[in-house]
Enzyme design. Structure first.
Site, PDB file in Angstrom:
ATOM      1  N   ASP A 220       0.831  -1.206   0.000  1.00 50.34           N
ATOM      2  CA  ASP A 220       0.000   0.000   0.000  1.00 50.34           C
ATOM      3  C   ASP A 220       0.869   1.261   0.000  1.00 50.34           C
ATOM      4  OD1 ASP A 220       0.741  -1.051   2.448  1.00 50.34           O
ATOM      5  OD2 ASP A 220      -0.985  -0.290   3.543  1.00 50.34           O
ATOM      6  N   ASP A 244       1.334  -6.864 -10.970  1.00 54.82           N
ATOM      7  CA  ASP A 244       0.380  -6.540 -12.026  1.00 54.82           C
ATOM      8  C   ASP A 244      -0.062  -5.083 -11.869  1.00 54.82           C
ATOM      9  OD1 ASP A 244      -1.560  -6.647 -13.963  1.00 54.82           O
ATOM     10  OD2 ASP A 244      -2.808  -8.149 -12.990  1.00 54.82           O
ATOM     11  N   ASP A 248       1.648  -1.475 -13.905  1.00 54.70           N
ATOM     12  CA  ASP A 248       0.795  -0.593 -14.711  1.00 54.70           C
ATOM     13  C   ASP A 248       0.822   0.827 -14.165  1.00 54.70           C
ATOM     14  OD1 ASP A 248       0.060  -2.527 -16.492  1.00 54.70           O
ATOM     15  OD2 ASP A 248      -2.094  -2.188 -16.281  1.00 54.70           O
TER      16      ASP A 248
END
Ligand code: NAD
Length: 353
Positions: A220, A244, A248
């Site tokens: 986080d 993932d 991005d």
């Protein structure tokens, strides 16, 4: 050195042509290569009925590295799942056991305006995300949806074995060694036991890499730090699901999809190299596509599979020079720069080489 070339669909063939010109220009005693071209994706479906034909599988297995353009397009969107172009990509990644995904996010100072972040936060950004690609909650068993106490319950399993963590850790430490020698391992050890093991194993591996500084960050916080102060990172390593999302996020810091290369490696540094973007059907065949992500993927191939660091740097420096000289394809164009097509961009990189 055997390179399997898979141009694919849409802009794939156009951008691949430019990358091959660059590789040809670097041919020499230390880089003596053969190319075998094969079909993948929609073009393979058209020719053979399947997106990953046997001949392509054979060529990919025989090669030291695979350079891929892109697959997909509206023409094949309505085919049954097994025949969709993307199945070709999944099949090759699985068959070659490509467990390590390397995605650099570099923001060239000249393109700082393309990012949605303030230029002073991102200009000069140069980070590498190493994502584990074949394990974690995406593949863990058991998984499914079942009935429990009269309602549906969905479940997946986050699982990592020590050997899986060790092999991705090793790739990340080696990559950090070739760069700024700082590695940040991202986990969620305060909540998830699987990632406590991840952290423990990373610490164990670090004993073999005294020259690389290892740090840890909870996922986080990592997501936050990537938009707050992304330049603090050199190499980040993380599991499949966190990777993932973070890769991005990191790629969008640069704002320019036509610039981003990627590599997926197996345990022997055999790799599949491809741009991060898709087949851009909207501009395919028009000579407008940006070939730089594919050219930079070829540079990664020289670095990670063929261990030709100096040649990889030559390509990357040529790309920097071309951007500094003001050459831009449409996707990265802004007023005051010089708009060029795919081939002219390739010409400019060759001249800069
Ligand atoms: P896309 O990345 O192909 O295109 C998104 C936008 O970015 C488009 O406007 C396109 O013109 C532009 N763009 C992408 N690459 C560019 C380049 N090199 N130069 C200039 N502009 C560029 O994503 P999409 O439109 O969502 O998908 C199109 C097809 O590509 C779909 O069939 C999709 O499944 C496939 N796809 C393939 C891959 C892959 O091969 N790895 C990845 C993503 C999408």
């Amino acid at each position: 050195m055997k390179i399997c070339v898979l141009p694919g669909d849409g802009i794939g063939p156009e951008i691949m042509e430019q990358a091959l010109r660059v590789l040809e220009a670097l041919r020499g005693d230390d880089f003596n290569f053969e190319v075998e071209t094969a079909l993948i994706g929609g073009s393979a479906v058209d020719a053979t009925g399947t997106p990953y034909p046997e001949a392509t599988s054979k060529a990919a297995k025989a090669a030291d590295a695979i350079l891929l353009g892109a697959v997909g397009g509206p023409k094949w969107d309505t085919l049954p799942r097994e025949q969709r172009p993307e199945r070709g990509l999944l099949a090759i990644r699985k068959e070659l056991n490509l467990f390590a995904n390397l995605r650099p996010a570099i923001l060239y100072p000249e393109l700082a305006n393309a990012s949605t972040l303030k230029p002073e936060v991102v200009a000069g950004l140069d980070i590498l995300i190493v994502r584990e690609l074949t394990g974690d909650i995406y593949f863990g068993q058991p998984r499914g949806v079942r009935e429990e106490n009269g309602e549906r319950v969905g479940f997946n399993t986050m699982v990592y074995s020590e050997s899986e963590i060790r092999r991705i850790g090793k790739v990340a430490f080696e990559a950090a060694r070739k760069r700024g020698k700082r590695l940040c391992s991202v986990d969620k050890m305060n909540v998830l036991e699987a990632t406590q093991l991840w952290r423990d194993v990373m610490i164990e591996i670090s004993a073999d890499y005294p020259d690389v500084e290892l740090s840890h960050m909870l996922v986080d916080n990592a997501a936050m730090q990537l938009v707050r102060a992304p330049k603090q990172f050199d190499v980040m390593v993380t599991g499949n699901m966190f990777g993932d999302i973070l890769s991005d996020e990191a790629s969008m810091l640069t704002g320019s999809i036509g610039m981003l290369p990627s590599a997926s490696l197996d345990a022997n540094n055999k790799g599949l190299y491809e741009p991060s973007h898709g087949s851009a059907p909207d501009i395919a065949g028009k000579g407008l596509a940006n070939p730089l992500a594919t050219i930079l993927s070829a540079a990664m191939m020289l670095r990670y599979t063929f261990n030709l660091e100096a040649k990889a740097l030559r390509i990357e420096n040529a790309v920097k020079k071309v951007l500094a000289a003001g050459y831009r394809t449409g996707d990265i164009y802004e007023a005051g720069t010089r708009q060029v097509g795919t081939k002219e961009m390739g010409d400019a990189v060759l001249a800069a080489l």
